[in-house]
Motif scaffolding. Sequence first.
Motif, PDB file in Angstrom:
ATOM      1  N   LEU A   1       0.638  -3.810   8.219  1.00  0.00           N
ATOM      2  CA  LEU A   1       0.833  -4.765   7.043  1.00  0.00           C
ATOM      3  C   LEU A   1      -0.426  -5.077   6.518  1.00  0.00           C
ATOM      4  CD1 LEU A   1       2.915  -7.471   9.217  1.00  0.00           C
ATOM      5  CD2 LEU A   1       3.697  -5.962   7.273  1.00  0.00           C
ATOM      6  N   SER A   2      -1.545  -5.140   6.999  1.00  0.00           N
ATOM      7  CA  SER A   2      -2.729  -5.142   6.243  1.00  0.00           C
ATOM      8  C   SER A   2      -3.242  -3.946   5.304  1.00  0.00           C
ATOM      9  CB  SER A   2      -4.186  -5.456   7.133  1.00  0.00           C
ATOM     10  OG  SER A   2      -4.108  -4.255   8.101  1.00  0.00           O
ATOM     11  N   GLU A   3      -2.907  -2.680   5.623  1.00  0.00           N
ATOM     12  CA  GLU A   3      -3.051  -1.622   4.571  1.00  0.00           C
ATOM     13  C   GLU A   3      -2.090  -1.715   3.554  1.00  0.00           C
ATOM     14  OE1 GLU A   3      -5.475   0.331   4.651  1.00  0.00           O
ATOM     15  OE2 GLU A   3      -6.264  -0.115   6.834  1.00  0.00           O
ATOM     16  N   ALA A   4      -0.839  -2.186   3.720  1.00  0.00           N
ATOM     17  CA  ALA A   4      -0.039  -2.443   2.444  1.00  0.00           C
ATOM     18  C   ALA A   4      -0.393  -3.639   1.844  1.00  0.00           C
ATOM     19  CB  ALA A   4       1.434  -2.852   3.047  1.00  0.00           C
ATOM     20  N   GLU A   5      -0.845  -4.707   2.410  1.00  0.00           N
ATOM     21  CA  GLU A   5      -1.388  -5.723   1.570  1.00  0.00           C
ATOM     22  C   GLU A   5      -2.484  -5.404   0.706  1.00  0.00           C
ATOM     23  OE1 GLU A   5      -1.677 -10.491   2.882  1.00  0.00           O
ATOM     24  OE2 GLU A   5      -2.883  -9.130   3.985  1.00  0.00           O
ATOM     25  N   ARG A   6      -3.641  -4.562   1.127  1.00  0.00           N
ATOM     26  CA  ARG A   6      -4.532  -4.129   0.306  1.00  0.00           C
ATOM     27  C   ARG A   6      -4.130  -3.393  -0.924  1.00  0.00           C
ATOM     28  NH1 ARG A   6      -6.454  -2.750   5.739  1.00  0.00           N
ATOM     29  NH2 ARG A   6      -8.109  -3.973   6.198  1.00  0.00           N
ATOM     30  N   LEU A   7      -2.892  -2.824  -0.774  1.00  0.00           N
ATOM     31  CA  LEU A   7      -2.474  -2.011  -1.874  1.00  0.00           C
ATOM     32  C   LEU A   7      -2.004  -2.840  -3.009  1.00  0.00           C
ATOM     33  CD1 LEU A   7      -0.940   0.998  -0.132  1.00  0.00           C
ATOM     34  CD2 LEU A   7      -3.368   0.760  -1.149  1.00  0.00           C
ATOM     35  N   LYS A   8      -1.630  -3.911  -2.850  1.00  0.00           N
ATOM     36  CA  LYS A   8      -0.899  -4.965  -3.608  1.00  0.00           C
ATOM     37  C   LYS A   8       0.423  -4.180  -4.397  1.00  0.00           C
ATOM     38  CE  LYS A   8      -5.165  -7.362  -4.477  1.00  0.00           C
ATOM     39  NZ  LYS A   8      -5.362  -7.873  -3.196  1.00  0.00           N
ATOM     40  N   PRO A   9       1.242  -3.852  -3.597  1.00  0.00           N
ATOM     41  CA  PRO A   9       2.346  -3.180  -4.414  1.00  0.00           C
ATOM     42  C   PRO A   9       3.529  -4.365  -4.799  1.00  0.00           C
ATOM     43  CG  PRO A   9       2.513  -3.103  -2.048  1.00  0.00           C
ATOM     44  CD  PRO A   9       1.331  -3.618  -2.090  1.00  0.00           C
ATOM     45  N   GLU A  10       3.943  -3.968  -5.773  1.00  0.00           N
ATOM     46  CA  GLU A  10       5.240  -4.963  -6.461  1.00  0.00           C
ATOM     47  C   GLU A  10       6.544  -4.435  -5.885  1.00  0.00           C
ATOM     48  OE1 GLU A  10       5.029  -7.136  -8.986  1.00  0.00           O
ATOM     49  OE2 GLU A  10       2.896  -7.389  -8.520  1.00  0.00           O
ATOM     50  N   SER A  11       6.608  -3.165  -5.504  1.00  0.00           N
ATOM     51  CA  SER A  11       7.861  -2.516  -5.191  1.00  0.00           C
ATOM     52  C   SER A  11       7.528  -1.786  -4.058  1.00  0.00           C
ATOM     53  CB  SER A  11       8.579  -1.521  -6.256  1.00  0.00           C
ATOM     54  OG  SER A  11       7.835  -0.592  -6.677  1.00  0.00           O
ATOM     55  N   ILE A  12       8.179  -1.750  -2.844  1.00  0.00           N
ATOM     56  CA  ILE A  12       8.300  -1.109  -1.826  1.00  0.00           C
ATOM     57  C   ILE A  12       9.516  -0.477  -1.251  1.00  0.00           C
ATOM     58  CG2 ILE A  12       7.573  -1.324   0.782  1.00  0.00           C
ATOM     59  CD1 ILE A  12       5.749  -3.523   0.001  1.00  0.00           C
ATOM     60  N   LEU A  13       9.652   0.804  -0.728  1.00  0.00           N
ATOM     61  CA  LEU A  13      10.790   1.423  -0.012  1.00  0.00           C
ATOM     62  C   LEU A  13      10.401   1.957   1.227  1.00  0.00           C
ATOM     63  CD1 LEU A  13      13.582   2.428  -0.009  1.00  0.00           C
ATOM     64  CD2 LEU A  13      12.263   4.625  -0.877  1.00  0.00           C
ATOM     65  N   ASP A  14      10.835   1.344   2.102  1.00  0.00           N
ATOM     66  CA  ASP A  14      10.605   1.700   3.766  1.00  0.00           C
ATOM     67  C   ASP A  14      11.859   2.605   4.073  1.00  0.00           C
ATOM     68  OD1 ASP A  14      10.178   1.862   6.325  1.00  0.00           O
ATOM     69  OD2 ASP A  14      10.577  -0.213   7.104  1.00  0.00           O
ATOM     70  N   VAL A  15      11.460   3.991   4.564  1.00  0.00           N
ATOM     71  CA  VAL A  15      12.410   5.018   4.791  1.00  0.00           C
ATOM     72  C   VAL A  15      12.330   5.286   6.237  1.00  0.00           C
ATOM     73  CG1 VAL A  15      12.977   7.340   4.361  1.00  0.00           C
ATOM     74  CG2 VAL A  15      11.987   6.181   2.300  1.00  0.00           C
ATOM     75  N   GLY A  16      13.532   4.993   6.767  1.00  0.00           N
ATOM     76  CA  GLY A  16      13.693   4.991   8.147  1.00  0.00           C
ATOM     77  C   GLY A  16      13.635   3.424   8.647  1.00  0.00           C
ATOM     78  N   CYS A  17      14.121   2.608   7.777  1.00  0.00           N
ATOM     79  CA  CYS A  17      14.000   1.027   7.806  1.00  0.00           C
ATOM     80  C   CYS A  17      14.632   0.528   9.063  1.00  0.00           C
ATOM     81  CB  CYS A  17      14.385   0.496   6.709  1.00  0.00           C
ATOM     82  SG  CYS A  17      16.154   0.341   6.335  1.00  0.00           S
ATOM     83  N   GLY A  18      15.532   1.300   9.930  1.00  0.00           N
ATOM     84  CA  GLY A  18      16.307   0.666  10.904  1.00  0.00           C
ATOM     85  C   GLY A  18      16.849  -0.718  10.145  1.00  0.00           C
ATOM     86  N   GLU A  19      16.814  -1.750  11.213  1.00  0.00           N
ATOM     87  CA  GLU A  19      17.548  -3.080  10.614  1.00  0.00           C
ATOM     88  C   GLU A  19      16.579  -3.789   9.786  1.00  0.00           C
ATOM     89  OE1 GLU A  19      16.816  -1.961  13.927  1.00  0.00           O
ATOM     90  OE2 GLU A  19      18.769  -1.479  14.687  1.00  0.00           O
ATOM     91  N   GLY A  20      15.337  -3.202   9.484  1.00  0.00           N
ATOM     92  CA  GLY A  20      14.825  -3.787   8.448  1.00  0.00           C
ATOM     93  C   GLY A  20      13.301  -4.912   8.932  1.00  0.00           C
ATOM     94  N   PHE A  21      12.988  -4.572  10.152  1.00  0.00           N
ATOM     95  CA  PHE A  21      12.206  -5.219  10.797  1.00  0.00           C
ATOM     96  C   PHE A  21      10.786  -5.388  10.024  1.00  0.00           C
ATOM     97  CE2 PHE A  21      14.446  -4.228  14.471  1.00  0.00           C
ATOM     98  CZ  PHE A  21      15.033  -5.332  14.993  1.00  0.00           C
ATOM     99  N   THR A  22      10.410  -4.226   9.547  1.00  0.00           N
ATOM    100  CA  THR A  22       9.086  -4.087   8.807  1.00  0.00           C
ATOM    101  C   THR A  22       9.058  -4.831   7.569  1.00  0.00           C
ATOM    102  OG1 THR A  22       8.418  -2.063   9.740  1.00  0.00           O
ATOM    103  CG2 THR A  22       7.560  -2.451   7.707  1.00  0.00           C
TER     104      THR A  22
END
Length: 169
Positions: A1-22
């Motif tokens: 989460l901290s690495e994603a936060e540093r990137l400041k993305p507007e749009s995110i895709l989680d491939v292999g998201c399962g039930e969507g926890f992340t």
Amino acid sequence: LSEAERLKPESILDVGCGEGFTLERLMQRRIGKSLTGVDFLKTAIEIGKKERPDLDLRVGNIYEIPFKDNTFDLVICSEVLEHVEHPEKGLAELVRVAKHYCLLSVPNEPIFMASNFLRGKNWSRLGNDIEHIQHWTTWSFQKFVGEKLKIRVVRQPFPWTLIVGEKTV
């Protein structure tokens, strides 16, 4: 989460998201404005849609991600590549739909297997998870990812390897 936060993305895709926890955790921390998940297990997506109706969850697979080139600021693929028969094809698809970054994680081998074995899991396979058909050390995963992305961050949260790679073309 901290690495994603540093990137400041507007749009995110989680491939292999399962039930969507992340994706749910990203949403709770207000990381990204558009959050989408893809998983090949229809049942996981159905559960995710019931439990997290605010998320955009879709059935799909890593070899044919159902989006145009350069769609997402950040593409996440966590604990997936070790399960696929053709990880190079999967990585190429992740990079294709990424606009800027990919955040990838896999078990760090042989540390992951050793930790399984020492806690009594998968003894007959010397700690190897039956569904893991790819195995990387931190170094070999960096080399693998580095063929498609410029490596920006390497982390080793025990017993995994996490890499943030930047798309250069």
